[in-house]
Scaffold this active site. Structure first.
Site, PDB file in Angstrom:
ATOM      1  N   CYS A   9     -11.019   3.585   0.043  1.00 52.46           N
ATOM      2  CA  CYS A   9      -9.874   3.514   0.313  1.00 52.46           C
ATOM      3  C   CYS A   9      -9.331   2.737   1.464  1.00 52.46           C
ATOM      4  O   CYS A   9      -9.999   2.710   2.659  1.00 52.46           O
ATOM      5  CB  CYS A   9      -9.326   5.100   0.935  1.00 52.46           C
ATOM      6  SG  CYS A   9      -7.475   5.364   1.502  1.00 52.46           S
ATOM      7  N   ASP A  41       1.026  -1.027   0.193  1.00 57.70           N
ATOM      8  CA  ASP A  41       0.046   0.081   0.175  1.00 57.70           C
ATOM      9  C   ASP A  41       0.798   1.458  -0.065  1.00 57.70           C
ATOM     10  O   ASP A  41       2.098   1.097   0.314  1.00 57.70           O
ATOM     11  CB  ASP A  41      -0.903   0.069   1.230  1.00 57.70           C
ATOM     12  CG  ASP A  41      -1.850   1.251   1.131  1.00 57.70           C
ATOM     13  OD1 ASP A  41      -2.306   1.468   0.236  1.00 57.70           O
ATOM     14  OD2 ASP A  41      -1.981   1.740   2.368  1.00 57.70           O
ATOM     15  N   SER A  42       0.417   2.542  -0.161  1.00 60.09           N
ATOM     16  CA  SER A  42       1.043   3.478  -0.048  1.00 60.09           C
ATOM     17  C   SER A  42       1.558   3.993   1.138  1.00 60.09           C
ATOM     18  O   SER A  42       2.500   4.599   1.818  1.00 60.09           O
ATOM     19  CB  SER A  42       0.394   4.816  -0.598  1.00 60.09           C
ATOM     20  OG  SER A  42      -0.914   5.001   0.416  1.00 60.09           O
ATOM     21  N   CYS A  81      -4.402  -1.260  -2.131  1.00 60.38           N
ATOM     22  CA  CYS A  81      -4.672   0.089  -2.338  1.00 60.38           C
ATOM     23  C   CYS A  81      -5.516   0.389  -3.638  1.00 60.38           C
ATOM     24  O   CYS A  81      -4.988  -0.020  -4.652  1.00 60.38           O
ATOM     25  CB  CYS A  81      -3.197   0.683  -2.498  1.00 60.38           C
ATOM     26  SG  CYS A  81      -3.188   2.546  -2.641  1.00 60.38           S
ATOM     27  N   HIS A 107      -6.973   2.991   3.885  1.00 59.45           N
ATOM     28  CA  HIS A 107      -6.994   3.572   5.184  1.00 59.45           C
ATOM     29  C   HIS A 107      -7.914   3.845   5.886  1.00 59.45           C
ATOM     30  O   HIS A 107      -8.155   3.953   7.063  1.00 59.45           O
ATOM     31  CB  HIS A 107      -6.146   5.005   4.846  1.00 59.45           C
ATOM     32  CG  HIS A 107      -4.700   5.147   4.482  1.00 59.45           C
ATOM     33  ND1 HIS A 107      -4.182   4.525   3.334  1.00 59.45           N
ATOM     34  CD2 HIS A 107      -3.651   5.417   5.416  1.00 59.45           C
ATOM     35  CE1 HIS A 107      -2.861   4.545   3.157  1.00 59.45           C
ATOM     36  NE2 HIS A 107      -2.471   5.002   4.656  1.00 59.45           N
ATOM     37  N   GLU A 154      -1.999   7.815   8.874  1.00 60.66           N
ATOM     38  CA  GLU A 154      -0.559   7.522   8.550  1.00 60.66           C
ATOM     39  C   GLU A 154       0.109   7.669   9.979  1.00 60.66           C
ATOM     40  O   GLU A 154       1.167   6.960  10.220  1.00 60.66           O
ATOM     41  CB  GLU A 154       0.320   8.142   7.601  1.00 60.66           C
ATOM     42  CG  GLU A 154      -0.181   7.623   6.281  1.00 60.66           C
ATOM     43  CD  GLU A 154       0.626   6.361   6.063  1.00 60.66           C
ATOM     44  OE1 GLU A 154       1.905   6.167   6.065  1.00 60.66           O
ATOM     45  OE2 GLU A 154      -0.160   5.473   5.628  1.00 60.66           O
TER      46      GLU A 154
HETATM   47  N1  DGL Z   1      -4.764   3.103   0.719  1.00 63.82           N
HETATM   48  C1  DGL Z   1      -5.091   3.786  -0.483  1.00 63.82           C
HETATM   49  C2  DGL Z   1      -6.082   3.391  -1.038  1.00 63.82           C
HETATM   50  O1  DGL Z   1      -6.864   2.565  -0.978  1.00 63.82           O
HETATM   51  C3  DGL Z   1      -4.480   5.317  -0.752  1.00 63.82           C
HETATM   52  C4  DGL Z   1      -4.297   6.209   0.108  1.00 63.82           C
HETATM   53  C5  DGL Z   1      -3.323   7.397  -0.658  1.00 63.82           C
HETATM   54  O2  DGL Z   1      -2.087   7.138  -0.341  1.00 63.82           O
HETATM   55  O3  DGL Z   1      -3.541   8.126  -0.951  1.00 63.82           O
HETATM   56  O4  DGL Z   1      -6.576   4.153  -1.900  1.00 63.82           O
END
Ligand code: DGL
Length: 269
Positions: A186, A13-14, A76, A188, A154
């Site tokens: 997302c 993931d990011s 992600c 996150h 984060e």
């Molecule tokens: N967790 C990520 C997603 O599902 C990306 C979040 C990001 O880095 O902007 O899109």
């Protein structure tokens, strides 16, 4: 029998958001060795160009390829939208991506009004437009980009007053439109479910994709004869490139559960 059965699976993931998916994978696939890679130094991906995101994701794949992964899950939505086709063209092992749960939400919604929270990168992607288009016959979708949420998660912030205020700003317009289903597009945001629940009425259903992805991964591993033959429980190794001194603690807290199942391996690049 595939010689790669006992090789590890990469989950990327990011940043730390994909840990929400990793947890589902661990529940479904007890014997697999999992390698989680957070590209936190370059998070968020949400406002980067597809080219930049693809470049980052290829760098993470280079790292995973050195560990002989048998499959990779892109946990992600933003990275999947930007780069999955390029990755599938380049690597021959199964690559599992993610997309916002538009289809399940369409089936669940009774009043046919569905809200979607995601990054601007996901919402502006061609892949997402096609997905929405496909389901928009009888459903009214309201999309909401959520700038700033990823950065807070984060840092391990799941419920500060600043985070709640930001969430409220994004969710209130959806409530005004009378949504009965809310898609967390997302990874996150899955960690924000408890906070989101305090802001919405009980009848609104929240949908995310972690379990569906884990199920699908299992299905693919069985189909390709890649399921681990290990008898012992699998290991879960965590790598990040975050220079934040709390990065290890944030990942451990989000992983939760038994601390012995959490192996911090350090900086990957
Ligand atoms: N967790 C990520 C997603 O599902 C990306 C979040 C990001 O880095 O902007 O899109």
């Amino acid at each position: 029998m595939s010689p790669f059965q006992n090789n590890p699976i990469g989950v990327i993931d990011s940043g730390v958001g994909g840990i929400s998916v990793l947890k589902c994978i661990r529940e479904h696939l007890f014997h697999e060795n999992l390698i989680y890679v957070a590209d936190s130094k370059f998070a968020p991906y949400g406002e980067k160009s597809s080219e930049e995101i693809t470049h980052r994701v290829l760098t993470v794949f280079d790292f995973l390829n050195k560990q002989d992964v048998k499959s990779v899950v892109i946990a992600c939505n933003t990275a999947t939208a930007a780069s999955i086709q390029i990755l599938r063209d380049r690597f021959s092992y199964p690559i599992i991506g993610m997309e916002p749960a538009v289809k399940p939400a369409s089936l669940m919604s009774k009043n046919k009004i569905v809200g979607i929270l995601a990054t601007s990168g996901t919402l502006l992607s061609a892949k997402f437009s096609a997905l929405l288009e496909h389901h928009s016959n009888d459903i009214h979708f309201i999309t909401q980009p959520c700038f700033g949420l990823v950065e807070l998660v984060e840092h391990g912030d799941l419920d500060s007053p600043a985070l709640i205020a930001l969430l409220k700003k994004y969710i209130d317009p959806l409530l005004k439109e009378k949504i009965d289903t809310l898609v967390l597009g997302c990874t996150h945001y899955s960690f924000l479910k408890p906070a989101i629940q305090t802001l919405i009425p009980d009848h609104i259903k929240i949908v995310d994709t972690g379990n569906a992805v884990a199920n699908y991964l299992k299905h693919v591993l069985v189909e390709k004869d890649l399921l681990s033959q290990n008898i012992a429980s699998g290991t879960t190794n965590f790598w990040t490139n975050s220079l934040d001194k709390n990065a290890d603690k944030v990942m451990a807290d989000l992983w939760g559960g038994n601390p012995e199942s959490y192996n911090y391996r350090g900086l990957w690049v």
